[in-house]
Design an enzyme around this catalytic site. Sequence first.
Site, short mmCIF file in Angstrom:
data_model
loop_
_atom_site.label_atom_id
_atom_site.label_comp_id
_atom_site.label_asym_id
_atom_site.label_seq_id
_atom_site.Cartn_x
_atom_site.Cartn_y
_atom_site.Cartn_z
N TYR A 141 0.83 -1.22 0.00
CA TYR A 141 0.00 0.00 0.00
C TYR A 141 0.86 1.26 0.00
O TYR A 141 0.40 2.34 -0.37
CB TYR A 141 -0.93 0.03 1.22
CG TYR A 141 -2.02 -1.01 1.19
CD1 TYR A 141 -2.19 -1.85 0.09
CD2 TYR A 141 -2.88 -1.17 2.26
CE1 TYR A 141 -3.18 -2.81 0.07
CE2 TYR A 141 -3.88 -2.13 2.24
CZ TYR A 141 -4.02 -2.95 1.14
OH TYR A 141 -5.00 -3.90 1.13
N LYS A 192 3.21 -15.35 2.59
CA LYS A 192 3.19 -16.08 1.32
C LYS A 192 4.65 -16.37 0.97
O LYS A 192 5.17 -16.03 -0.10
CB LYS A 192 2.48 -15.22 0.26
CG LYS A 192 2.19 -15.91 -1.04
CD LYS A 192 1.08 -16.94 -0.95
CE LYS A 192 0.88 -17.62 -2.29
NZ LYS A 192 0.06 -18.83 -2.23
N ASP A 224 -3.24 -18.15 1.57
CA ASP A 224 -4.36 -18.82 0.91
C ASP A 224 -4.95 -19.89 1.82
O ASP A 224 -6.18 -20.02 1.96
CB ASP A 224 -3.93 -19.40 -0.45
CG ASP A 224 -2.56 -20.07 -0.41
OD1 ASP A 224 -1.84 -19.90 0.58
OD2 ASP A 224 -2.22 -20.77 -1.38
N ASP A 248 -5.69 -6.87 5.63
CA ASP A 248 -6.88 -6.15 5.15
C ASP A 248 -7.96 -7.16 4.75
O ASP A 248 -9.13 -7.07 5.16
CB ASP A 248 -6.45 -5.31 3.93
CG ASP A 248 -7.51 -4.30 3.52
OD1 ASP A 248 -8.58 -4.27 4.16
OD2 ASP A 248 -7.26 -3.56 2.56
N ASP A 252 -11.43 -8.73 7.22
CA ASP A 252 -12.82 -8.61 6.77
C ASP A 252 -13.48 -9.98 6.71
O ASP A 252 -14.67 -10.12 7.04
CB ASP A 252 -12.89 -7.94 5.39
CG ASP A 252 -12.99 -6.43 5.51
OD1 ASP A 252 -12.77 -5.90 6.62
OD2 ASP A 252 -13.30 -5.76 4.50
#
Length: 359
Positions: A141, A192, A224, A248, A252
């Site tokens: 980001y 990852k 994942d 992020d 959620d």
Amino acid sequence: MTHKILVLPGDGIGPEIVAEAAKVLECLRQEHGLDVVLEYGLLGGCAVDELGEPYPEATRRQAREADAILLGAVGGPRWERIERPLRPERGLLAIRADLELFANLRPALLYPQLASASALKPEIVAGLDILIVRELNGDIYFGQPRGIRTLDSGEREGFNTMRYSEPEIERITRVAFEAARKRHRKLCSVDKANVLEASELWREVTGRVAGDYPDVELSHMYVDNAAMQLVRTPKQFDVIVTGNLFGDILSDCAAMLTGSIGMLPSASLDRQGKGLYEPIHGSAPDIAGKGLANPLATILSAAMLLRYSLNQPQLAGRIEDAVGRVLDQGLRTLDITTSGMTPVGTQAMGDAVVAALME
Ligand code: NAD
């Protein structure tokens, strides 16, 4: 010592839900010796309207002086068309950056009374209590270089850069280990590392920091798989630590396990434990001003504020117990109502929590 809390109601349902959280803090002040003063300020669209920018200098000064900050929510259709630097959400990014709030703590806690509100089977989620610790100031980001460029072929290409430095990884990992120590002493680091070098370093550093926390069990999981496990057997997790991008998305996902975003608080902390506390939901313009909003996420954010910034875990626990008792009594706002229940409004819910605190 009197603690100074800056209250930023913001936009949309913000003022309605923050008023209920303020009632709760006021009750603790009067009845349980909480030594705080509440000061009010402007952030977001309301600040643009009154002072011409979403994070005005006056708010910046107040925020720096405060011991902790309680925020409602910012944004709404009224400000969607104004130029980007003036958009309410920019105010939120600016205050986070200004105060160097790098650690985002998002609990996903499902009160057993609300197990049927989840999209998952009650037996999978009943009693769920996960804490996601997300790094907030780094990663793809913010990484440079970034942009959209035109290649020699004339085709355009968008690009971003995922970056994490060792000190950035270490400081968020330490926050997560400390949090795990106050809970069930299990920490899962999500990355990852099979594909990304930034994640390879992340895994190495978290492993090294673990040496300072022998009482906490550290595990690693690819992002994942973590997404899959969160939906399959979410109760296997205690604390999850991860970077900005993965956090992020996973936070959620974890939020939805609980059924209502109207119930979930969050904290964003700096190095010293000073923090900004806010519900995870937005300003809900569709129900603003109607007295329908669920104030519990904001009330529970106030509880987090007491726990993490004011070091008052007992008073925080009192608020959380009071919320549980109100749910036991069958009180529900519209967003968590199931068939056969009559919903109550924002103020009635806040009043009920205050009454439960006085019991
Ligand atoms: P939202 O979270 O505001 O609303 C999504 C849905 O959930 C709506 O149907 C809303 O009515 C409902 N909802 C949200 N909070 C609720 C509550 N406390 N009680 C009952 N129902 C609730 O998300 P959105 O609609 O995507 O965004 C609306 C505005 O909020 C936008 O301007 C967005 O940029 C802003 N926003 C702000 C923040 C923040 O301040 N941290 C976060 C997300 C979105």
